[in-house]
Motif scaffolding. Sequence first.
Motif, PDB file in Angstrom:
ATOM      1  N   GLY A 141       0.706  -1.137   0.134  1.00 31.04           N
ATOM      2  CA  GLY A 141      -0.139   0.004  -0.129  1.00 31.04           C
ATOM      3  C   GLY A 141       0.742   1.272   0.016  1.00 31.04           C
ATOM      4  N   TRP A 142       0.128   2.476   0.071  1.00 30.67           N
ATOM      5  CA  TRP A 142       0.965   3.604   0.258  1.00 30.67           C
ATOM      6  C   TRP A 142       0.543   4.291   1.302  1.00 30.67           C
ATOM      7  CZ3 TRP A 142       4.067   5.750  -3.772  1.00 30.67           C
ATOM      8  CH2 TRP A 142       3.976   4.876  -5.211  1.00 30.67           C
ATOM      9  N   GLY A 143       1.707   5.003   2.075  1.00 27.30           N
ATOM     10  CA  GLY A 143       1.216   5.804   3.043  1.00 27.30           C
ATOM     11  C   GLY A 143       2.476   6.324   3.845  1.00 27.30           C
ATOM     12  N   LEU A 144       2.336   6.762   5.270  1.00 29.53           N
ATOM     13  CA  LEU A 144       3.408   7.327   6.030  1.00 29.53           C
ATOM     14  C   LEU A 144       3.437   6.444   7.446  1.00 29.53           C
ATOM     15  CD1 LEU A 144       5.427   9.586   6.642  1.00 29.53           C
ATOM     16  CD2 LEU A 144       3.519  11.083   7.554  1.00 29.53           C
ATOM     17  N   ALA A 145       4.695   6.380   7.677  1.00 24.20           N
ATOM     18  CA  ALA A 145       4.936   5.360   9.196  1.00 24.20           C
ATOM     19  C   ALA A 145       5.915   5.990   9.781  1.00 24.20           C
ATOM     20  CB  ALA A 145       5.273   3.981   8.888  1.00 24.20           C
ATOM     21  N   GLY A 146       5.772   6.394  11.068  1.00 23.66           N
ATOM     22  CA  GLY A 146       6.913   6.959  11.839  1.00 23.66           C
ATOM     23  C   GLY A 146       7.238   6.099  13.186  1.00 23.66           C
ATOM     24  N   GLU A 147       8.469   5.804  13.495  1.00 24.68           N
ATOM     25  CA  GLU A 147       8.878   5.143  14.762  1.00 24.68           C
ATOM     26  C   GLU A 147       9.839   5.941  15.395  1.00 24.68           C
ATOM     27  OE1 GLU A 147      10.110   1.075  12.831  1.00 24.68           O
ATOM     28  OE2 GLU A 147      10.512   2.246  11.122  1.00 24.68           O
ATOM     29  N   TRP A 148       9.666   5.951  16.755  1.00 27.09           N
ATOM     30  CA  TRP A 148      10.412   6.410  17.691  1.00 27.09           C
ATOM     31  C   TRP A 148      11.078   5.388  18.459  1.00 27.09           C
ATOM     32  CZ3 TRP A 148       8.294   9.447  22.716  1.00 27.09           C
ATOM     33  CH2 TRP A 148       9.569   9.866  23.324  1.00 27.09           C
ATOM     34  N   TYR A 149      12.400   5.219  18.260  1.00 23.58           N
ATOM     35  CA  TYR A 149      13.413   4.359  19.063  1.00 23.58           C
ATOM     36  C   TYR A 149      14.011   5.121  20.240  1.00 23.58           C
ATOM     37  CZ  TYR A 149      13.165   1.156  15.166  1.00 23.58           C
ATOM     38  OH  TYR A 149      12.801   0.423  14.132  1.00 23.58           O
ATOM     39  N   GLN A 150      13.668   4.609  21.651  1.00 24.20           N
ATOM     40  CA  GLN A 150      14.014   5.005  22.786  1.00 24.20           C
ATOM     41  C   GLN A 150      14.820   4.041  23.447  1.00 24.20           C
ATOM     42  OE1 GLN A 150      14.159   8.200  23.125  1.00 24.20           O
ATOM     43  NE2 GLN A 150      14.984   8.336  25.223  1.00 24.20           N
ATOM     44  N   ASP A 151      16.083   3.819  23.194  1.00 26.77           N
ATOM     45  CA  ASP A 151      16.836   2.365  23.916  1.00 26.77           C
ATOM     46  C   ASP A 151      16.117   1.395  23.686  1.00 26.77           C
ATOM     47  OD1 ASP A 151      18.789   4.371  24.758  1.00 26.77           O
ATOM     48  OD2 ASP A 151      17.482   4.878  26.626  1.00 26.77           O
ATOM     49  N   ASN A 152      15.393   0.713  24.562  1.00 29.79           N
ATOM     50  CA  ASN A 152      14.988  -0.503  24.292  1.00 29.79           C
ATOM     51  C   ASN A 152      13.344  -0.529  23.761  1.00 29.79           C
ATOM     52  OD1 ASN A 152      14.444   0.243  27.130  1.00 29.79           O
ATOM     53  ND2 ASN A 152      14.191  -2.036  27.765  1.00 29.79           N
ATOM     54  N   TRP A 153      12.755   0.601  23.857  1.00 29.97           N
ATOM     55  CA  TRP A 153      11.449   1.051  23.759  1.00 29.97           C
ATOM     56  C   TRP A 153      11.226   1.354  22.157  1.00 29.97           C
ATOM     57  CZ3 TRP A 153       7.202   0.402  26.557  1.00 29.97           C
ATOM     58  CH2 TRP A 153       7.363  -0.022  28.084  1.00 29.97           C
TER      59      TRP A 153
END
Length: 471
Positions: A222-234
Motif C-alpha cells: 500500500g501507500w502511506g506514511l509511518a513513523g517510528e521512535w526508538y528510545q533505547d529498548n522501547w
Amino acid sequence: MILKHFFILLCCLCSFSALAQKAGSDADQIASVDQEINGIPTEGIFLGLPANVHGQTTYINQRYKPFNSPYQGQNSLLPDKSMSYTWSGTLFFGARLTPNTDLYFNPEVVSGVPFSSLAGLGGFSNGEATRAQGAQAHFYSARAFLRQTVNLEGEQVELENEANQISQIVSSNRFVFTAGQFATLDIFDDSRYAKDPRVQFMNWGNMTYLAYDYAADSRGYGWGLAGEWYQDNWVFRASRMTTPATPNAQPINWHIFSAYGDQIEVERGHFIGDLPGKVSVLGYRNRMTMARFTDATNYVIANNAQGTQALVNVRNGMQIKTGIGINAEQALTKDLGVYMRAFTSDGHTETMSFAEADNSLSIGAGITGDRWGRPKDTIGVSTMLNGISSNRRAYLQAGGISNFVGDTPSPYAGPNQSLSYKPEQISEIYYSFLVTKGVLLAANYQHIINPAYNSARGPVNILSYRIHAEF
C-alpha cells in the motif's frame, strides 16, 4: 515451466550480483567499499551515491490428498487431490541521497496458482499466494519509498547491509520516517521466529496475527506514511495507509483522509540473562466502505440468497473496524526461542484486506541447527487457533459466503448445507536446509482441522517444499 522461470531469475540475480561487484570495483577509483562517507559505511557507489542491490527468488509447491467433504460451496477448499504453487522474484535497490535519507525501490514478479482460487481456509497455507494471479508472470512495483532517520543522543547502533537497508551507524534514540509504497508488515509486528513465508513458516497465521486486518491491496502492499521512535529498548510506531477501493481488491482508494488504515504499536525489548526477548502491543482502526454482517445476514434471509456473496449488496457508507493484539517472544537458549501472538477484532464488518478471522492465537518455537553442526538450518513448530465473531458466524450459517470462505452451496446446486462451526486449528512444522550460501531448501507440513471453521469438512494435510535463493 515454473522451474524454468526459477532458473532464469536465478541467472538474472547472479548477473546483477556480478554487475554490482564490478560497479563496486570500479568505484574503488572514487572510494573504497569500506570507506566511510560522513561516518556511514557504504556497500558501493552508484552515480556518486552510496548504494546497494539485493535480490531473492522463491518457489513454493504445495499438495494435499482428498479429504472428507460431505458437501461444498462456491468458496470451499476443493476436496479432491490438489497441487498449488507460487513463484516470486524481487530486486531490492537502495541509494543514500543524504547521510540520513535513503531511497528504495523493489520491482517484483510473481506467478502461481493457489488452492481453490485462494478460498476455503481462514489461515491460508501459503503466504505468497496473495500475490499469485495465475500461471502467467505479473510484474509490478512492490515498494518505492523514502526513509528519513533523525538521530538523537544515545549509544551507537550498527545497521548491517541487507535488503532495503544500506549499512549505517544510527543512535539508539532516533526517529525514523517512511513514506511511499511499502507493506504495513514491513514496519509492524516484527518477529524473529515467525514473519517471512519465504524463509520461515508458510501459513498466513504465522506471517502476522491472522485477525489483524491490516491495510493493503490484494498483494499486501500500500501507500502511506509511518513513523517510528526508538528510545533505547522501547519502540513506538504509528502509520496511516491507503485502503483498497473495495475489500480485497487490487486498485487503491487514494482518498487517504476519508478511507484509511491506522495502526499504532508499542514494543519493549529486554534481556533475561543474555537472552533477548520482547513484548509488543498493536492496535488498528480501519475506515472504508464495507458491509456489516448483520445487514448481509438480513439480506440473505429476506432474498433467499444462500450460496451468494450478499456482502456486496449491502456495502453502504463508511464503516469502522478495530482490533488489538499482543506479541511476545523470548530466546530460551542461544539456538532456541518461543513466541506467542494473540489478537481480536471487533467482528462487525467484513474483511478489508487480509484473512477471514476475527480472533487468532498462534504459539510456536524456532530452533537453529547449532547442536547438530548446521547453524544456518532452522526448524519451526507452531500451532494456531482461529475463530470468527458471532456476527460473521451468523452470516455464514444463514448461507452467505465472503471473499475467502463459505461452504454453503447455491440452492440450485443440491442440498442446502450451512456452516457447522468450530474454530479452525492448524499445526505447522518446517525444516529449512542451507544448500549453499544464499540457497535454502525447506520441507513443510500443515495439518488443518475444521477448515474455514466448518467441522463437517476435513481434516486437510498439506505437504510443501520451498526453494529460496538470495544475494
